[in-house]
Design an enzyme around this catalytic site. Structure first.
Site, PDB file in Angstrom:
ATOM      1  CE  LYS A  15       9.621  16.281  27.530  1.00  0.00           C
ATOM      2  NZ  LYS A  15       9.196  15.666  27.891  1.00  0.00           N
ATOM      3  CB  THR A  61      12.916  13.686  29.165  1.00  0.00           C
ATOM      4  OG1 THR A  61      11.210  13.527  29.452  1.00  0.00           O
ATOM      5  CG2 THR A  61      13.436  12.459  28.692  1.00  0.00           C
ATOM      6  NE  ARG A 187      16.302  19.705 -16.767  1.00  0.00           N
ATOM      7  CZ  ARG A 187      16.413  18.926 -16.551  1.00  0.00           C
ATOM      8  NH1 ARG A 187      15.806  17.378 -15.676  1.00  0.00           N
ATOM      9  NH2 ARG A 187      17.664  18.530 -15.830  1.00  0.00           N
ATOM     10  CD  GLN A 242      22.849  13.610 -11.603  1.00  0.00           C
ATOM     11  OE1 GLN A 242      22.109  14.767 -11.599  1.00  0.00           O
ATOM     12  NE2 GLN A 242      22.194  12.611 -11.754  1.00  0.00           N
ATOM     13  CG  HIS A 270       9.698  15.808 -12.567  1.00  0.00           C
ATOM     14  ND1 HIS A 270      10.972  15.824 -13.326  1.00  0.00           N
ATOM     15  CD2 HIS A 270      10.104  14.556 -11.268  1.00  0.00           C
ATOM     16  CE1 HIS A 270      11.636  14.773 -12.527  1.00  0.00           C
ATOM     17  NE2 HIS A 270      11.315  14.410 -12.329  1.00  0.00           N
TER      18      HIS A 270
END
Length: 314
Positions: A15, A61, A187, A242, A270
């Protein structure tokens, strides 16, 4: 056409999207756990339901759904997703001897307590964004259906949307004939955090499974990973997504001996400075920028898994 020999390679069923709200009323200050649950069962006994249209071994289920509600009523650990998921999975293995594996996934939706007259209200809440806490556990019966259980367990934060307006750069990347992106020393950095941590859980006898898991401070680990994620995001002078990701994952593995791997998926959200030079020469680029256009797609996607080294396990 010649008949091709085939076999059932793998299967599971159950389920999905079981919605459940547990209200904790042990004090006048109520707490809520708003959950979405998936329970899937597997085992060789279910093969004939696919290949011979036999339902003799099939647990309906609808019965799986009802089990979620019944156990939520009696459970003392619904507010610890990992333990409640383990209770559910272990129940299916204990109740139905032919079930070989139980796979339970739970998502917890955030509700924050309302502030009324300057104080947290005892029983009123508001939905606190799209972020969810998640856990995923697969408990498998040992060989020959013995009492031994193996556990694969991981937990997650999903859709934690974060943004900072400075403290992020992106420079010294590959430039060639396909490059149009300018380098930037400063930024906006924004991402929607998906973080997953995998636990190292030894195989144990079924009777010892829940007590063994209860020794792991799951709620504290969740709070810690979330805090580390936000703290690193805010404070790191980020040279790249990263580099920031690696710091986040490394800190959490160092903090908790139970964590085997920590993974992040960080899509770039962005925000591009709008070039306003066409409007009376208005400056709005680089150090003059304070008006930005959010751009949803396409977006960068940075993902990685940091694992505990073999020597760190010794």
């Amino acid at each position: 056409m010649a008949t091709v020999n085939v076999y059932l390679d793998k299967q599971e069923y159950g389920k999905d999207k079981v919605r459940l709200l547990k209200v904790h009323k042990d004090t006048n200050v109520h707490r809520v756990d708003d959950l979405t649950i998936r329970c899937l069962l597997s085992g060789s006994s279910f093969t004939t339901s696919y290949t011979e249209a036999s339902n003799k071994a099939v647990v309906a289920t609808d019965s799986i759904k009802n089990t979620c509600y019944v156990l939520a009523k009696s459970s003392k650990v619904v507010d610890t997703l990992e333990l409640f998921a383990a209770e559910l999975a272990n129940h299916f293995l204990d109740t139905y001897r032919w079930v070989e594996g139980a796979h339970v996934t739970i998502h917890r939706h955030r509700w924050a307590r309302m502030i009324i007259d300057g104080k947290e209200h005892n029983h009123s809440f508001w939905r606190d964004g799209d972020e969810t806490r998640q856990t995923d556990i697969f408990i498998k019966r040992g060989p020959n259906c013995k009492g031994r259980r193996t556990v694969e367990l991981k937990s997650s934060i999903a859709d934690l949307l974060v943004l900072k307006t400075t403290g992020s750069s992106f420079e010294d990347f590959v430039r060639d004939e396909y490059t149009t992106l300018p380098e930037t020393k400063d930024r906006i950095l924004s991402t929607c955090v998906d973080a997953t941590w995998e636990f190292n859980v030894p195989a144990v006898d079924s009777a010892k499974l829940l007590p063994t898991l209860a020794q792991i401070p799951f709620n504290t680990i969740y709070d810690s990973v979330r805090d580390v994620t936000c703290d690193t995001f805010a404070k790191d002078e980020s040279a790249s997504v990263q580099a920031t990701l690696y710091k986040m994952a490394t800190r959490s593995i160092n903090n908790w001996k139970w964590l085997e791997r920590v993974s992040y998926a960080l899509p770039n959200k962005h925000f591009f400075a709008v070039d306003l030079k066409y409007f009376r020469g208005t400056k709005n680029l680089q150090e003059h920028a304070d008006v930005y256009q959010p751009v949803a797609d396409p977006s960068g996607l940075i993902s990685a898994t940091v694992a505990r080294s073999l020597t760190a396990r010794l």
